[in-house]
Design an enzyme around this catalytic site. Structure first.
Site, short mmCIF file in Angstrom:
data_model
loop_
_atom_site.label_atom_id
_atom_site.label_comp_id
_atom_site.label_asym_id
_atom_site.label_seq_id
_atom_site.Cartn_x
_atom_site.Cartn_y
_atom_site.Cartn_z
N CYS A 138 34.54 3.64 -0.04
CA CYS A 138 35.43 2.51 0.29
C CYS A 138 35.72 2.46 1.79
O CYS A 138 36.51 3.25 2.31
CB CYS A 138 36.73 2.66 -0.51
SG CYS A 138 37.95 1.39 -0.12
N CYS A 141 39.36 1.67 2.74
CA CYS A 141 40.31 2.79 2.56
C CYS A 141 40.11 3.85 3.64
O CYS A 141 41.09 4.40 4.15
CB CYS A 141 40.12 3.46 1.19
SG CYS A 141 39.69 2.35 -0.15
N ASP A 142 38.88 4.18 3.97
CA ASP A 142 38.61 5.37 4.78
C ASP A 142 38.04 5.10 6.17
O ASP A 142 37.92 6.03 6.97
CB ASP A 142 37.63 6.30 4.03
CG ASP A 142 38.19 6.74 2.69
OD1 ASP A 142 39.42 6.85 2.59
OD2 ASP A 142 37.40 6.96 1.75
#
Ligand code: FAD
Ligand code: NAP
Length: 321
Positions: A138, A141-142
């Site tokens: 993701c 997200c990261d």
């Protein structure tokens, strides 16, 4: 100790992606006593994207989180019982049907399976060693953890290209690894990728290439080993992160003992009057879980609507059961 929900409801929707939320809106408006179980990813796959350009009517600044938050608020407008639980197994031989969650046991006269799909992995041992320590599925997200670093993305579909473009605005350099010499992604994204290369000059495409291994010190990643089919040779690329975007696998395993499944997709179409019915009357499926072709937010929502209408029909025919 699990608490049994003694009282059954008329409908349980498993999943809180576009298919599940849309089904909930339609079922509650049909006055069906409904429960929705959110599962491990409230909001579903779309929460992984920061820009949605193909949700009709919303043509600017629409992130996945924003859209799914609005859908949740829409669901909450009606009297839906929303449970944060994950279904671990089911018994579709019993009626009312039984669902066994991490928290509770649930009983229902009808079910809509809207469990979508989860990210597919490369199937190389190192990927598990470095998951969350350099390997991610993701970018939204990261991505931030890789500011000004060299990273790689693997895949050639819409997800891989979107992630590459997104990450190229954060990282120093992004290597995009694809196993063929043509992308599967939509033309608009391919054009955007090449424009980004022109403007940012920090994306390197490796066509006809496979990832053989992910290397590091067991705590952080420092390189990936590639095989190029064109050059017929192996070579390393120094990266601190690898984003895997090679597609998805339907979350159907817990149902496989009871209903017909093909290539992990739940089969529907067993009733001409209720197109979303599975091989068991009273069990319906909607969204990516039963769609091996379109797999879009709008098609998932549309089939959630169809499934709720089918449930209404099923319950009115079987009201004395
Ligand atoms: P999902 O969104 O996958 O939701 C499944 C739900 O089921 C989740 O809430 C999960 O918690 C729940 N669940 C799973 N297992 C269980 C269980 N055991 N018990 C209880 N609940 C469970 N489509 C577009 O149209 N436009 C886009 O711009 C777009 N961008 C995308 C970007 C990315 C990075 C990705 C990965 C996909 C994108 N898609 C896009 C595709 C779109 O997200 C999917 O088609 C859509 O989310 C499918 O909806 P769904 O409701 O069927 O399933
Ligand atoms: P996808 O369309 O299935 O593409 C997966 C990509 O990964 C393909 O290019 C495939 O290669 C490659 N791949 C598969 N297995 C591999 C492996 N083992 N090793 C290396 N490469 C592998 O998946 P997706 O991109 O996640 O998209 C899923 C669905 O969501 C699609 O329907 C897509 O349209 C939708 N989506 C839409 C948007 C949008 O509308 N903006 C954004 C993201 C996703 P091949 O090409 O060789 O098969």
């Amino acid at each position: 100790m699990k608490k049994t929900e003694n009282k059954h409801v008329q409908l349980i929707i498993i999943g809180s992606g576009p298919a599940g939320y849309t089904a909930a809106i339609y079922s509650s408006r049909a006055n069906i006593n409904t429960m929705l179980i959110t599962g491990p990813k409230p909001g579903g796959q779309l929460i992984q994207t920061n820009e949605i350009e193909n949700w009709p009517g919303d043509y600017k600044n629409l992130s996945g989180i924003k859209l799914m938050d609005r859908m949740l608020n829409h669901v909450k407008k009606f009297s839906i019982n929303i449970k944060n639980d994950i279904i671990k197994s089911v018994n579709f031989k019993k009626y009312p049907f039984e669902l066994y969650g991490e928290e509770n046991i649930y009983l229902s006269k009808s079910i809509i399976i809207a469990t979508g799909s989860s990210t597919k992995l490369l199937n190389i041992p190192a990927e598990n060693v470095y998951m969350g320590k350099g390997v991610s599925t993701c970018a939204i997200c990261d991505g931030f953890f890789y500011k000004n670093q060299n990273i790689a993305v693997v895949g050639g579909g819409n997800s891989a290209l979107e992630e590459t473009i997104y990450l190229s605005n954060i990282a120093q350099k992004v290597h995009l690894i694809h196993r063929r010499d043509q992308f599967r992604a939509d033309k608009i994204l391919i054009n955007r990728l090449y424009n980004q290369i022109k403007n940012n000059n920090n994306i390197i495409i490796h066509f006809n290439s496979y990832i053989l291994d992910i290397l590091g010190n067991n705590k952080i990643v420092n390189k990936i080993q590639i095989y190029s089919k064109t050059e017929k040779k192996e070579y390393p690329i120094n990266v601190s992160g690898l984003f895997i975007a090679i597609g998805h696998i339907p979350n159907s395993e817990i149902f496989s003992k009871y209903i017909d499944i093909e290539n992990n997709y739940v089969k529907i179409g067993y009733n001409d009057l209720m197109k979303t019915q599975t091989s068991i009357p009273g069990i319906f499926a909607a969204g990516d879980i039963s769609d091996n072709i379109y797999r879009q937010a709008i098609t998932a929502s549309a089939s959630g609507c169809m499934a709720a209408i089918d449930v209404e029909k099923y319950l009115s025919i079987n009201k004395y059961n």
